[in-house]
Design an enzyme around this catalytic site. Structure first.
Site, PDB file in Angstrom:
ATOM      1  CG  ASP A   9      59.551  85.150  31.234  1.00  0.00           C
ATOM      2  OD1 ASP A   9      61.021  85.296  30.716  1.00  0.00           O
ATOM      3  OD2 ASP A   9      58.366  86.657  31.410  1.00  0.00           O
ATOM      4  CB  CYS A 233      64.403  88.432  29.449  1.00  0.00           C
ATOM      5  SG  CYS A 233      65.342  88.182  28.344  1.00  0.00           S
ATOM      6  CG  ASN A 242      58.037  86.581  35.268  1.00  0.00           C
ATOM      7  OD1 ASN A 242      57.450  86.913  33.170  1.00  0.00           O
ATOM      8  ND2 ASN A 242      58.305  85.662  35.202  1.00  0.00           N
TER       9      ASN A 242
END
Length: 302
Positions: A9, A233, A242
């Site tokens: 991610d 994303c 994040n």
């Protein structure tokens, strides 16, 4: 328990492909300092998510012992099959609670992803592996807005999602606040099959650490973070950064996390972000480089 998701991610939005050798080095540095678990890559199509293009090569470069502490993102039974053949034993089967985001991210409806999950579970079990149920957009969708908590609970209670060892509740957009997180994690804990709860948060609105702590207090036993707050994303407008691994560790203080470990992580983060030309969003890393020399967590740059 912390899972660092930098190599999946974290890298998704960078647009750059780190060489396999560099990824291996990061995996081994993180495992060596004591990070319990890592998410190292994705089976997503490399033309859609280029930084994941060499995930299979990374898997091949790691030992079975190293892979025991590593997770790989999958979205279809075929993904599980391919990853298992390469040596993966920990699979994160991910889809979105909202149809609109699932179609943008995976190209199918949420119902189609749920319907395919029994095959994914079977293949993971045949490989003597574990599979997580990961629900992206558990709080808000970039296209449809707020997500009804009952939709998340319905998916968690759907017989077709049985067999997952964990359920990952993801605040994909970082728009949730601590009360929301606490209420949803508590509901999942109390109203769905017993399994470990994982919280995946983003810090888009500055609530990353607060939401992570709320999740832990409500019953989550694993939380995700990324070095320097890297990530987001590519299929969710407005999803950035994040929650920082360093910030989570500084807030939770696991026994293995010491000032020397923080110094090593800060150095690793600074080197990586310089390579990627990305900003460092970690407040803990900033504090570690401050001039408050009497504080044991402050470290000088090499």
């Amino acid at each position: 328990m912390l899972r660092d998701v930098t190599l999946r991610d974290g890298l998704q939005l960078t647009g750059k492909v780190l060489p396999v050798e560099r990824k291996v080095d990061i995996v081994r540095q993180l495992l060596a300092v004591g990070v319990p678990a890592l998410e190292i890559g994705s089976m997503a199509r490399p033309d859609l998510v280029p930084p994941m293009a060499n995930t299979m090569e990374l898997i091949a470069a790691l030992s079975p012992e190293e892979l025991q502490r590593c997770w790989v993102w999958v979205a279809t039974p075929r993904h599980v099959e391919k990853a298992a053949a390469a040596g993966v034993r920990n699979f994160q089967y991910c889809f979105s609670a909202s149809d609109a985001h699932n179609k943008a991210n995976i190209g199918r409806s949420t119902e189609d992803s749920v319907a395919a999950m029994p095959d994914a579970v079977r293949l993971a079990r045949e490989a003597d592996g574990e599979i997580q149920l990961c629900l992206a957009t558990s709080f808000t969708c970039p296209f449809d807005g707020p997500v009804d908590p009952e939709r998340v609970l319905a998916i968690a209670n759907d017989p077709r999602t049985e067999g997952a060892c964990d359920i990952v509740i993801a605040d994909t957009l970082g728009q949730a606040h601590p009360t929301q997180v606490s209420e949803l994690i508590s509901a999942v804990r109390d109203r769905t099959p017993h399994r470990r709860i994982v919280f995946h948060g983003h810090d888009t609105w500055g609530m990353g650490v607060a939401n992570t702590l709320a999740a832990l207090q409500a019953g989550a036993t694993m939380v995700d973070g990324s070095l320097g707050g890297l990530g987001g994303c590519p299929f969710a407008p407005g999803a950035s950064g994040n929650t920082s691994t360093e910030d989570i560790l500084f807030a939770t203080r696991p026994t293995w996390f010491t000032p020397p470990v923080l110094a090593e992580l800060v150095g690793l983060t600074e080197d990586l972000l310089a390579e990627l030309d990305e900003p460092n969003r970690s407040r803990t890393a900033e504090g570690a480089r401050s001039k408050a020399a009497a504080f044991e967590w402050v470290t000088s740059a090499p």
